[in-house]
Design a protein around this motif. Structure first.
Motif, mmCIF file in Angstrom:
data_model
loop_
_atom_site.group_PDB
_atom_site.id
_atom_site.type_symbol
_atom_site.label_atom_id
_atom_site.label_comp_id
_atom_site.label_asym_id
_atom_site.label_seq_id
_atom_site.Cartn_x
_atom_site.Cartn_y
_atom_site.Cartn_z
ATOM 1 N N UNK A 139 0.822 -1.214 0.000
ATOM 2 C CA UNK A 139 0.000 0.000 0.000
ATOM 3 C C UNK A 139 0.857 1.266 0.000
ATOM 4 N N UNK A 140 1.774 1.351 0.973
ATOM 5 C CA UNK A 140 2.613 2.556 1.088
ATOM 6 C C UNK A 140 3.543 2.708 -0.106
ATOM 7 N N UNK A 141 4.062 1.581 -0.611
ATOM 8 C CA UNK A 141 4.926 1.623 -1.795
ATOM 9 C C UNK A 141 4.159 2.179 -2.988
ATOM 10 N N UNK A 142 2.895 1.768 -3.143
ATOM 11 C CA UNK A 142 2.054 2.278 -4.222
ATOM 12 C C UNK A 142 1.862 3.786 -4.092
ATOM 13 N N UNK A 143 1.564 4.253 -2.871
ATOM 14 C CA UNK A 143 1.368 5.691 -2.647
ATOM 15 C C UNK A 143 2.613 6.501 -2.981
ATOM 16 N N UNK A 144 3.779 6.002 -2.587
ATOM 17 C CA UNK A 144 5.030 6.730 -2.842
ATOM 18 C C UNK A 144 5.432 6.666 -4.306
ATOM 19 N N UNK A 145 5.090 5.555 -4.973
ATOM 20 C CA UNK A 145 5.378 5.456 -6.415
ATOM 21 C C UNK A 145 4.507 6.431 -7.205
ATOM 22 N N UNK A 146 3.247 6.622 -6.771
ATOM 23 C CA UNK A 146 2.356 7.576 -7.441
ATOM 24 C C UNK A 146 2.927 8.992 -7.359
ATOM 25 N N UNK A 147 3.554 9.321 -6.219
ATOM 26 C CA UNK A 147 4.149 10.651 -6.040
ATOM 27 C C UNK A 147 5.555 10.760 -6.632
ATOM 28 N N UNK A 148 6.067 9.640 -7.122
ATOM 29 C CA UNK A 148 7.443 9.554 -7.623
ATOM 30 C C UNK A 148 8.478 9.860 -6.541
ATOM 31 N N UNK A 149 8.131 9.546 -5.296
ATOM 32 C CA UNK A 149 9.126 9.585 -4.226
ATOM 33 C C UNK A 149 10.066 8.393 -4.388
ATOM 34 N N UNK A 150 9.548 7.315 -4.983
ATOM 35 C CA UNK A 150 10.376 6.200 -5.457
ATOM 36 C C UNK A 150 10.015 5.980 -6.924
ATOM 37 N N UNK A 151 10.965 5.551 -7.719
ATOM 38 C CA UNK A 151 10.728 5.377 -9.155
ATOM 39 C C UNK A 151 10.029 4.054 -9.436
ATOM 40 N N UNK A 152 8.982 4.108 -10.242
ATOM 41 C CA UNK A 152 8.270 2.891 -10.640
ATOM 42 C C UNK A 152 9.127 2.073 -11.601
ATOM 43 N N UNK A 153 8.949 0.751 -11.555
ATOM 44 C CA UNK A 153 9.670 -0.146 -12.458
ATOM 45 C C UNK A 153 9.021 -0.146 -13.842
ATOM 46 N N UNK A 154 7.688 -0.035 -13.856
ATOM 47 C CA UNK A 154 6.950 -0.145 -15.116
ATOM 48 C C UNK A 154 5.551 0.429 -14.910
ATOM 49 N N UNK A 155 4.902 0.833 -15.999
ATOM 50 C CA UNK A 155 3.510 1.275 -15.922
ATOM 51 C C UNK A 155 3.317 2.744 -16.254
ATOM 52 N N UNK A 156 2.085 3.209 -16.036
ATOM 53 C CA UNK A 156 1.706 4.596 -16.318
ATOM 54 C C UNK A 156 1.011 5.204 -15.107
ATOM 55 N N UNK A 157 1.334 6.474 -14.821
ATOM 56 C CA UNK A 157 0.603 7.243 -13.814
ATOM 57 C C UNK A 157 0.168 8.534 -14.495
ATOM 58 N N UNK A 158 -1.118 8.645 -14.784
ATOM 59 C CA UNK A 158 -1.639 9.807 -15.505
ATOM 60 C C UNK A 158 -2.316 10.752 -14.528
ATOM 61 N N UNK A 159 -1.804 12.001 -14.489
ATOM 62 C CA UNK A 159 -2.372 13.018 -13.612
ATOM 63 C C UNK A 159 -2.829 14.190 -14.470
ATOM 64 N N UNK A 160 -4.126 14.487 -14.425
ATOM 65 C CA UNK A 160 -4.684 15.566 -15.256
ATOM 66 C C UNK A 160 -4.317 15.392 -16.729
ATOM 67 N N UNK A 161 -4.313 14.130 -17.182
ATOM 68 C CA UNK A 161 -4.076 13.858 -18.597
ATOM 69 C C UNK A 161 -2.634 13.713 -19.019
#
Length: 324
Positions: free
Chosen positions: A58-80
């Motif tokens: 859960x916490x890892x997901x939250x921090x990856x969304x904020x880019x406090x840690x770098x995601x390995x793969x995927x997309x995070x779309x904020x306001x398009x």
């Protein structure tokens, strides 16, 4: 009917693997699959609750969304826009819109800084206010979160846990964010203080039209504050629904087990407790197919062979289970 324009944040296929090194040369010998292919979205001005056992990601997901840690793969779309493609400078500008409230109000505040310095620091970093204007804004924020004016010169160790979390909330609000990741913001607080902080967060949401991703392992807290709820197990989302629908009609066996553990404030009331067999599998080598099949009472041959897809079974109630 909800449109895609209502979605402030959307996550697709997000993965975060932490490498495990071993041997004399410190070679990578495996990965901890903390977040392993998560899809979710958060609508504007809503609270999405994210629940699951400790260690589910859960916490890892939250921090990856904020880019406090770098995601390995995927997309995070904020306001398009896909924020994983942004440069450091572009991401820095976006940080004004995305803030976090940390779990531990003791560790997340600098003990050498006064409350005024802590709340004012984000304004300095982003150049939002200076001098008299900055001090007035700090006093306004302290008043909004229920702290006194004289608290501005004090240090974190002079406050209770609930007051420290209010300072953390004021710091998050200092840059006028649109979305706040709330990483178990009340789990370190006394029960008597939790409701005060939760009610404050709801008032602030209505006042400033904030969007929350509320991470917690406490299902009763999540029910109180959330509009929709995501259930996470071993790096995967297994069920998502509007909160009343989820609590009255849980579909995934894991969700049913979690809800059966909520205490009922009535000594006469009885609820059938679902006891999960075995331990949580390791995220280094998760089970094949459905990750929950090793602990599920409804397991079928297909469960160990094929991974279930998160699908909508009606009214935006999504579940990843071969039973449906």
């Amino acid at each position: 009917m909800e449109s895609k324009n209502d979605r402030l944040l959307e996550v697709k296929g997000l993965k975060k693997y932490f490498p495990i090194t071993g041997g004399l040369l410190r070679k990578t010998v495996g990965y901890v699959k903390a977040v392993d292919g998560v899809d979710l979205f958060i609508k504007r001005a809503e609270t999405l609750g994210l629940v699951g056992e400790s260690g589910c990601g859960k916490s890892t997901l939250g921090r990856a969304i904020l880019r406090l840690i770098d995601a390995t793969e995927g997309e995070i779309t904020y306001n398009g826009q896909n924020i994983l493609e942004l440069t450091k400078e572009e991401m820095r500008e976006l940080r004004k819109k995305m803030q976090i409230i940390f779990q531990d109000p003791y560790a997340s505040l600098n003990p050498r800084m006064t409350v005024g310095d802590i709340v004012g620091e984000p304004m300095d970093i982003f150049g939002l206010a200076k001098g008299r204007e900055k001090e007035e804004r700090i006093l306004e924020l302290l008043n909004i979160v229920g702290l006194d004016v004289q608290h501005i010169r004090r240090y974190p160790h002079e406050f209770s846990g609930g007051q420290r979390q209010r300072i953390g909330i004021a710091r998050a609000l200092a840059v006028n964010p649109e979305i706040i990741i709330c990483d178990e913001p009340v789990s370190a607080l006394d029960v008597s203080v939790r409701s005060q902080v939760l009610n404050l967060m709801q008032e602030l949401q209505q006042k400033f039209q904030l969007t929350y991703l509320f991470i917690s392992h406490d299902l009763s807290v999540v029910k109180h504050i959330s509009d929709r709820v995501c259930v996470m197990y071993l790096g995967k989302i297994v069920e998502v629904s509007e909160k009343n629908e989820l609590y009255s009609n849980p579909l995934h066996p894991y969700t049913k087990a979690l809800l059966s553990a909520i205490p009922i404030p009535d000594p006469e009331a009885k609820r059938e407790r679902i006891i999960l067999e075995g331990d949580v599998p390791t995220p280094i080598n998760p089970p094949t197919g459905c990750r929950f099949h090793t602990r599920c009472q409804y397991t079928m041959p297909v469960c160990s062979q094929q991974e279930p897809i998160l699908k909508d079974i009606g009214n935006e109630h999504f579940v990843a289970c071969h039973l449906y």
